[in-house]
Design a protein around this motif. Structure first.
Motif, mmCIF file in Angstrom:
data_model
loop_
_atom_site.group_PDB
_atom_site.id
_atom_site.type_symbol
_atom_site.label_atom_id
_atom_site.label_comp_id
_atom_site.label_asym_id
_atom_site.label_seq_id
_atom_site.Cartn_x
_atom_site.Cartn_y
_atom_site.Cartn_z
ATOM 1 N N LEU A 93 36.168 57.636 65.909
ATOM 2 C CA LEU A 93 35.730 56.241 65.978
ATOM 3 C C LEU A 93 35.546 55.643 64.592
ATOM 4 N N SER A 94 35.099 56.447 63.647
ATOM 5 C CA SER A 94 34.919 55.951 62.278
ATOM 6 C C SER A 94 36.246 55.525 61.678
ATOM 7 N N ILE A 95 37.302 56.298 61.937
ATOM 8 C CA ILE A 95 38.631 55.921 61.457
ATOM 9 C C ILE A 95 39.081 54.626 62.114
ATOM 10 N N CYS A 96 38.842 54.537 63.422
ATOM 11 C CA CYS A 96 39.225 53.343 64.180
ATOM 12 C C CYS A 96 38.520 52.106 63.631
ATOM 13 N N VAL A 97 37.218 52.215 63.380
ATOM 14 C CA VAL A 97 36.442 51.089 62.861
ATOM 15 C C VAL A 97 36.917 50.704 61.466
ATOM 16 N N SER A 114 31.579 51.656 79.384
ATOM 17 C CA SER A 114 32.767 51.782 80.219
ATOM 18 C C SER A 114 33.767 50.677 79.962
ATOM 19 N N ALA A 115 33.372 49.671 79.181
ATOM 20 C CA ALA A 115 34.288 48.576 78.888
ATOM 21 C C ALA A 115 35.228 48.974 77.765
ATOM 22 N N CYS A 116 36.510 48.823 77.997
ATOM 23 C CA CYS A 116 37.474 49.272 77.006
ATOM 24 C C CYS A 116 37.840 48.158 76.042
ATOM 25 N N PRO A 117 37.661 48.387 74.733
ATOM 26 C CA PRO A 117 38.025 47.351 73.771
ATOM 27 C C PRO A 117 39.509 47.307 73.476
ATOM 28 N N PHE A 118 40.267 48.255 74.054
ATOM 29 C CA PHE A 118 41.676 48.357 73.719
ATOM 30 C C PHE A 118 42.562 48.261 74.956
ATOM 31 N N SER A 119 42.106 47.534 75.970
ATOM 32 C CA SER A 119 42.876 47.471 77.210
ATOM 33 C C SER A 119 44.217 46.796 77.022
ATOM 34 N N TYR A 164 54.478 64.579 69.987
ATOM 35 C CA TYR A 164 53.575 63.463 70.278
ATOM 36 C C TYR A 164 54.337 62.319 70.920
ATOM 37 N N ASP A 165 53.757 61.725 71.945
ATOM 38 C CA ASP A 165 54.352 60.591 72.648
ATOM 39 C C ASP A 165 53.401 59.413 72.493
ATOM 40 N N SER A 166 53.818 58.378 71.755
ATOM 41 C CA SER A 166 52.922 57.262 71.452
ATOM 42 C C SER A 166 52.580 56.430 72.676
ATOM 43 N N GLN A 167 53.311 56.579 73.770
ATOM 44 C CA GLN A 167 53.011 55.809 74.976
ATOM 45 C C GLN A 167 52.060 56.549 75.912
ATOM 46 N N SER A 168 52.185 57.845 76.022
ATOM 47 C CA SER A 168 51.321 58.585 76.937
ATOM 48 C C SER A 168 50.293 59.448 76.228
ATOM 49 N N PHE A 169 50.332 59.453 74.889
ATOM 50 C CA PHE A 169 49.339 60.159 74.095
ATOM 51 C C PHE A 169 49.308 61.660 74.364
ATOM 52 N N LYS A 170 50.472 62.276 74.539
ATOM 53 C CA LYS A 170 50.535 63.720 74.663
ATOM 54 C C LYS A 170 50.439 64.341 73.269
ATOM 55 N N LEU A 171 49.651 65.384 73.158
ATOM 56 C CA LEU A 171 49.319 65.893 71.833
ATOM 57 C C LEU A 171 50.005 67.197 71.452
ATOM 58 N N GLY A 172 50.608 67.884 72.415
ATOM 59 C CA GLY A 172 51.225 69.144 72.059
ATOM 60 C C GLY A 172 50.189 70.159 71.619
ATOM 61 N N PRO A 173 50.472 70.962 70.593
ATOM 62 C CA PRO A 173 49.583 72.074 70.203
ATOM 63 C C PRO A 173 48.388 71.667 69.352
ATOM 64 N N LEU A 174 48.209 70.384 69.085
ATOM 65 C CA LEU A 174 47.119 69.958 68.209
ATOM 66 C C LEU A 174 45.852 69.601 68.966
ATOM 67 N N SER A 175 45.818 69.877 70.256
ATOM 68 C CA SER A 175 44.629 69.553 71.039
ATOM 69 C C SER A 175 43.819 70.813 71.317
ATOM 70 N N CYS A 176 42.526 70.605 71.562
ATOM 71 C CA CYS A 176 41.601 71.697 71.862
ATOM 72 C C CYS A 176 41.584 71.948 73.362
ATOM 73 N N LEU A 177 41.664 73.205 73.764
ATOM 74 C CA LEU A 177 41.680 73.562 75.173
ATOM 75 C C LEU A 177 40.368 73.205 75.871
ATOM 76 N N VAL A 178 39.271 73.163 75.122
ATOM 77 C CA VAL A 178 37.953 72.938 75.721
ATOM 78 C C VAL A 178 37.687 71.446 75.936
ATOM 79 N N ALA A 197 43.841 52.470 70.110
ATOM 80 C CA ALA A 197 43.760 52.967 71.479
ATOM 81 C C ALA A 197 43.831 54.485 71.503
ATOM 82 N N PHE A 198 44.691 55.047 70.670
ATOM 83 C CA PHE A 198 44.838 56.492 70.586
ATOM 84 C C PHE A 198 43.546 57.137 70.099
ATOM 85 N N LEU A 199 42.960 56.591 69.046
ATOM 86 C CA LEU A 199 41.737 57.165 68.495
ATOM 87 C C LEU A 199 40.569 57.043 69.464
#
Length: 366
Positions: free
Chosen positions: A179-183, A3-8, A54-68, A157-159
């Motif tokens: 996470l692999s990309i982030c690392v 639960s600890a965020c490394p990107f706060s 895409y909004d880099s501040q609120s991370f809105k993804l538009g049509p590239l996100s999965c509904l599930v 933070a986005f990833l």
């Protein structure tokens, strides 16, 4: 996942951390070049414009996100005949389309859409700036090169946010990929900048999350490797940061759990005891933080449980009793109902261990 965020401290709207929504994040506009200029650099910095919304501040993804899973599409697939698109792992759980309800006759990969998603990841969280160079071979004339530079904290933070969404929806492959990309991004930054406290903290936490993904997929060996590397980076940091201490102790416990399941009890005890030592030192440095005392009791219970399984019953009973004493002497804020419930749950387990004949009961779920 931890639960600890490394990107706060990374860029996100209104100080909302993508991993822990109650945390505050620091304003880092100057760090990421959002002021339009960098010190000593006259090159202009432009915010990226995304045709997909895409909004880099609120991370809105538009049509590239999965509904599930509500994360970026991973292994994009379309269910036929309706052609609605989801992550492969997500849509494979359904017989009817979650969007329109049509019967799913077959599922087909959508490689074109997935290529768009991958380009989206690669192209965002970057800044574009023009750089003026002087070429002495051409008479000292100036010319401009347009270059792209990663803003790794915002990208990270986005990833991480996408990984957390996917993990919670049991789309483990997607979480592991992000996470692999982030690392990888952070490893490259480490090579450029060296070990900084902030970067070691973020990398340690992200590696721990990768360990969680491997563990969820049943890959114990890679999970242990990621947890051990997480411990390596987090151990370099000052012990006064409680979130770092918590993440470090949790990674040690998770290695202990995996060793326990593999019936390597001596190794399990070693890692549990290291976690206990970290938590005891945290209590010494922060005696008024109640959650630290509960963590110590959990670690005492883990060590005692292994001692019992190793046949050291007297040592095990002493450990259980010490843990009970810690929790019974603890006074909590009445408003902290979640911690009180955890304290009572651990107490119930400890009393049960003293009330029955010795049994090989693992405490990894406590």
């Amino acid at each position: 996942m931890s639960s600890a965020c490394p990107f706060s401290k990374a860029g996100n709207a209104g100080g909302v951390c993508p991993m822990k929504f109650t945390e505050n994040s620091d304003n880092h506009q100057a760090e990421n070049g959002d002021t339009g200029k960098k010190d000593g650099d006259d090159s202009a910095v432009l915010s990226p414009k995304c045709p997909f919304g895409y909004d880099s501040q609120s991370f809105k993804l538009g049509p590239l996100s999965c509904l599930v899973c509500h994360a970026l599409l991973f292994e994009s697939s379309k269910c036929m005949p309706c052609s609605h698109k989801f992550c492969k792992a997500c849509i494979s759980r359904f017989k009817d389309c979650p969007l329109c309800g049509a019967d799913i006759e077959k599922i087909e990969p959508d490689t074109d859409l997935q290529e768009v998603v991958e380009r989206f990841i690669e192209g965002h969280a970057r800044i574009k700036r023009s750089q003026v160079n002087t070429d002495p071979k051409e008479g000292g004339g100036e010319h401009k090169n347009v270059i792209y530079e990663d803003v790794s904290m915002e990208r990270g933070a986005f990833l991480v946010q996408q990984a957390m969404r996917a993990f919670l929806a049991q789309n483990i492959g997607s979480a592991k990929s992000r996470l692999s990309i982030c690392v990888e991004d952070m490893r490259e930054q480490l090579e450029r900048t060296g070990n900084t406290s902030e970067l070691c903290s973020q990398l340690g936490a992200a590696l721990g999350m990768l360990g969680d993904c491997c563990r969820a997929m049943g890959d114990a060996g890679p999970a242990i490797s990621y947890y051990e590397e997480s411990v390596e980076f987090l151990s370099k940091l000052p012990a006064h940061d409680l979130e770092v201490v918590h993440t470090l102790s949790v990674s040690l416990n998770k290695i202990g759990d995996l060793k326990y399941y593999d019936e390597d009890l001596q190794s399990a005890r070693s890692y549990y005891f290291r976690s206990l030592d970290v938590r005891r030192n945290a209590v010494k440095n922060n005696p008024n933080v109640s959650s630290q005392m509960v963590d110590v009791a959990v670690s005492l219970a883990k060590v005692a449980d292994v001692d019992r399984n190793l046949g050291n019953e007297g040592t095990a009973v002493d450990g259980f009793q010490e843990a009970i004493k810690c929790l019974e002497s603890l006074t909590l804020d009445p408003k902290d109902t979640a911690l009180e419930q955890r304290r009572l749950s651990v107490l119930e387990f400890l009393h049960s261990q003293l009330a029955v004949d010795p049994n090989p009961v693992n405490v990894s779920s406590v």
